[in-house]
Scaffold this motif. Structure first.
Motif, PDB file in Angstrom:
ATOM      1  N   MET A   1      52.757  41.469 126.203  1.00  0.00           N
ATOM      2  CA  MET A   1      52.976  42.867 126.530  1.00  0.00           C
ATOM      3  C   MET A   1      53.796  43.514 125.416  1.00  0.00           C
ATOM      4  N   LYS A   2      53.307  44.612 124.896  1.00  0.00           N
ATOM      5  CA  LYS A   2      54.013  45.323 123.839  1.00  0.00           C
ATOM      6  C   LYS A   2      55.084  46.225 124.425  1.00  0.00           C
ATOM      7  N   VAL A   3      56.166  46.405 123.671  1.00  0.00           N
ATOM      8  CA  VAL A   3      57.247  47.284 124.097  1.00  0.00           C
ATOM      9  C   VAL A   3      56.792  48.740 124.045  1.00  0.00           C
ATOM     10  N   TYR A   4      56.034  49.082 123.033  1.00  0.00           N
ATOM     11  CA  TYR A   4      55.586  50.465 122.923  1.00  0.00           C
ATOM     12  C   TYR A   4      54.176  50.605 123.498  1.00  0.00           C
ATOM     13  N   THR A   5      53.996  51.688 124.258  1.00  0.00           N
ATOM     14  CA  THR A   5      52.700  51.940 124.895  1.00  0.00           C
ATOM     15  C   THR A   5      52.035  53.201 124.364  1.00  0.00           C
ATOM     16  N   LYS A   6      52.817  54.058 123.738  1.00  0.00           N
ATOM     17  CA  LYS A   6      52.379  55.346 123.192  1.00  0.00           C
ATOM     18  C   LYS A   6      52.032  56.365 124.280  1.00  0.00           C
ATOM     19  N   THR A   7      52.194  55.992 125.557  1.00  0.00           N
ATOM     20  CA  THR A   7      51.843  56.916 126.632  1.00  0.00           C
ATOM     21  C   THR A   7      52.895  58.010 126.817  1.00  0.00           C
ATOM     22  N   GLY A   8      54.065  57.820 126.251  1.00  0.00           N
ATOM     23  CA  GLY A   8      55.125  58.820 126.390  1.00  0.00           C
ATOM     24  C   GLY A   8      55.304  59.692 125.170  1.00  0.00           C
ATOM     25  N   LYS A  10      53.951  62.312 124.223  1.00  0.00           N
ATOM     26  CA  LYS A  10      53.845  63.765 124.418  1.00  0.00           C
ATOM     27  C   LYS A  10      54.854  64.273 125.443  1.00  0.00           C
ATOM     28  N   GLY A  11      55.910  63.466 125.706  1.00  0.00           N
ATOM     29  CA  GLY A  11      57.000  63.945 126.542  1.00  0.00           C
ATOM     30  C   GLY A  11      56.862  63.674 128.028  1.00  0.00           C
ATOM     31  N   THR A  12      55.941  62.785 128.401  1.00  0.00           N
ATOM     32  CA  THR A  12      55.827  62.422 129.809  1.00  0.00           C
ATOM     33  C   THR A  12      56.072  60.927 129.975  1.00  0.00           C
ATOM     34  N   THR A  13      56.354  60.542 131.197  1.00  0.00           N
ATOM     35  CA  THR A  13      56.548  59.132 131.527  1.00  0.00           C
ATOM     36  C   THR A  13      56.041  58.909 132.942  1.00  0.00           C
ATOM     37  N   ARG A  20      52.768  60.731 136.689  1.00  0.00           N
ATOM     38  CA  ARG A  20      53.346  61.095 135.393  1.00  0.00           C
ATOM     39  C   ARG A  20      54.131  62.390 135.540  1.00  0.00           C
ATOM     40  N   VAL A  21      55.310  62.411 134.936  1.00  0.00           N
ATOM     41  CA  VAL A  21      56.183  63.590 134.962  1.00  0.00           C
ATOM     42  C   VAL A  21      56.788  63.776 133.574  1.00  0.00           C
ATOM     43  N   LEU A  22      57.338  64.966 133.348  1.00  0.00           N
ATOM     44  CA  LEU A  22      58.044  65.223 132.091  1.00  0.00           C
ATOM     45  C   LEU A  22      59.302  64.358 132.030  1.00  0.00           C
ATOM     46  N   LYS A  23      59.691  63.984 130.837  1.00  0.00           N
ATOM     47  CA  LYS A  23      60.842  63.093 130.669  1.00  0.00           C
ATOM     48  C   LYS A  23      62.172  63.732 131.051  1.00  0.00           C
ATOM     49  N   HIS A  24      62.207  65.037 131.228  1.00  0.00           N
ATOM     50  CA  HIS A  24      63.441  65.691 131.662  1.00  0.00           C
ATOM     51  C   HIS A  24      63.434  65.964 133.172  1.00  0.00           C
ATOM     52  N   ASN A  25      62.464  65.442 133.888  1.00  0.00           N
ATOM     53  CA  ASN A  25      62.376  65.576 135.347  1.00  0.00           C
ATOM     54  C   ASN A  25      63.660  65.046 135.982  1.00  0.00           C
ATOM     55  N   ILE A  26      64.121  65.690 137.054  1.00  0.00           N
ATOM     56  CA  ILE A  26      65.370  65.288 137.700  1.00  0.00           C
ATOM     57  C   ILE A  26      65.329  63.834 138.155  1.00  0.00           C
ATOM     58  N   ARG A  27      64.164  63.346 138.536  1.00  0.00           N
ATOM     59  CA  ARG A  27      64.049  61.946 138.948  1.00  0.00           C
ATOM     60  C   ARG A  27      64.307  61.025 137.754  1.00  0.00           C
ATOM     61  N   ILE A  28      63.777  61.389 136.592  1.00  0.00           N
ATOM     62  CA  ILE A  28      63.993  60.595 135.370  1.00  0.00           C
ATOM     63  C   ILE A  28      65.459  60.664 134.962  1.00  0.00           C
ATOM     64  N   GLU A  29      66.043  61.876 135.018  1.00  0.00           N
ATOM     65  CA  GLU A  29      67.466  62.032 134.696  1.00  0.00           C
ATOM     66  C   GLU A  29      68.317  61.164 135.623  1.00  0.00           C
ATOM     67  N   SER A  30      67.942  61.101 136.903  1.00  0.00           N
ATOM     68  CA  SER A  30      68.709  60.328 137.879  1.00  0.00           C
ATOM     69  C   SER A  30      68.700  58.844 137.544  1.00  0.00           C
ATOM     70  N   TYR A  31      67.500  58.267 137.435  1.00  0.00           N
ATOM     71  CA  TYR A  31      67.496  56.819 137.202  1.00  0.00           C
ATOM     72  C   TYR A  31      67.836  56.473 135.759  1.00  0.00           C
ATOM     73  N   ILE A  70      64.546  52.595 143.351  1.00  0.00           N
ATOM     74  CA  ILE A  70      64.432  53.556 144.455  1.00  0.00           C
ATOM     75  C   ILE A  70      64.292  54.973 143.903  1.00  0.00           C
ATOM     76  N   LEU A  71      65.137  55.310 142.936  1.00  0.00           N
ATOM     77  CA  LEU A  71      65.098  56.660 142.360  1.00  0.00           C
ATOM     78  C   LEU A  71      63.818  56.906 141.561  1.00  0.00           C
ATOM     79  N   ALA A  72      63.201  55.850 141.052  1.00  0.00           N
ATOM     80  CA  ALA A  72      61.980  55.983 140.255  1.00  0.00           C
ATOM     81  C   ALA A  72      60.719  56.078 141.107  1.00  0.00           C
ATOM     82  N   THR A  73      60.879  56.015 142.427  1.00  0.00           N
ATOM     83  CA  THR A  73      59.722  56.033 143.318  1.00  0.00           C
ATOM     84  C   THR A  73      59.667  57.351 144.091  1.00  0.00           C
TER      85      THR A  73
END
Length: 189
Positions: A1-8, A10-13, A20-31, A70-73
């Motif tokens: 498994m590679k560490v980089y996936t290139k899926t992020g 464009k600013g999403t994860t 998929r959500v933007l990387k500044h989403n409150i859920r992402i900020e939380s976890y 939990i926060l990531a779900t």
């Protein structure tokens, strides 16, 4: 498994479950802040201290991975298609919170009563505890904000609140054990 996936790129994860959500989403900020906190706690654990504190910190780090999961779900992904909970056997329990409370009570038994706020510092290890406490408070604020938008397990909010208390008392206890000066904050008159 590679560490980089290139899926992020464009600013999403992806959240747990694939949304998929933007990387500044409150859920992402939380976890993400919980992950940052976990790294700070690792730094504290790497310091020269009693093995009991190190064991407690490892337990806390383990619980923080659970908090992060939990926060990531998102709520719509908490249940699998077969009706089973996605995070089956994974959660923050009353006993996890009680564990922190017992540790706080035990440390406080040997500490002088607080009569003033104290300024962070006095020893590098103590300062690391105060930094972690502040990051924990930020994680708690973000989790509370997330909870206003999408209900979150109340145990997560309680755990983060109690953990910041634990980190404050640990800072005081380590100051005491290390014979570091605890500088009282006395407001100007």
């Amino acid at each position: 498994m590679k560490v980089y996936t290139k899926t992020g790129d464009k600013g999403t994860t992806a959240l747990f479950g694939g949304t998929r959500v933007l990387k500044h989403n409150i859920r992402i900020e939380s976890y993400g802040t919980v992950d940052e906190l976990n790294s700070h706690i690792g730094l504290i654990r790497d310091q020269n201290m009693d093995s009991h504190y190190k064991a407690v910190l490892i337990e806390i780090q383990d619980r923080l991975f659970t908090v992060g999961a939990i926060l990531a779900t998102p709520p719509e992904k908490e249940t699998l298609k077969n009706g089973q909970p996605r995070l089956q056997n994974l959660g923050i329990l009353d006993s996890d919170i009680e564990f922190l409370e017992k540790e706080i009570d035990t440390m406080e038994e040997s500490l002088p009563q607080m009569t003033h706020f104290v300024l962070p510092g006095g020893h590098t290890t103590v300062s690391y505890c105060h930094i972690a406490r502040c990051v924990c408070r930020r994680a708690e604020r973000l989790a509370v904000h997330l909870n206003e938008i999408e209900p979150t397990d109340i145990h997560v909010l309680t755990y983060l609140n109690r953990l910041s208390d634990y980190l404050f008392v640990l800072a005081r206890k380590l100051s005491y054990d290390l014979k570091a000066e605890e500088v009282k904050w006395i407001p100007r008159k």
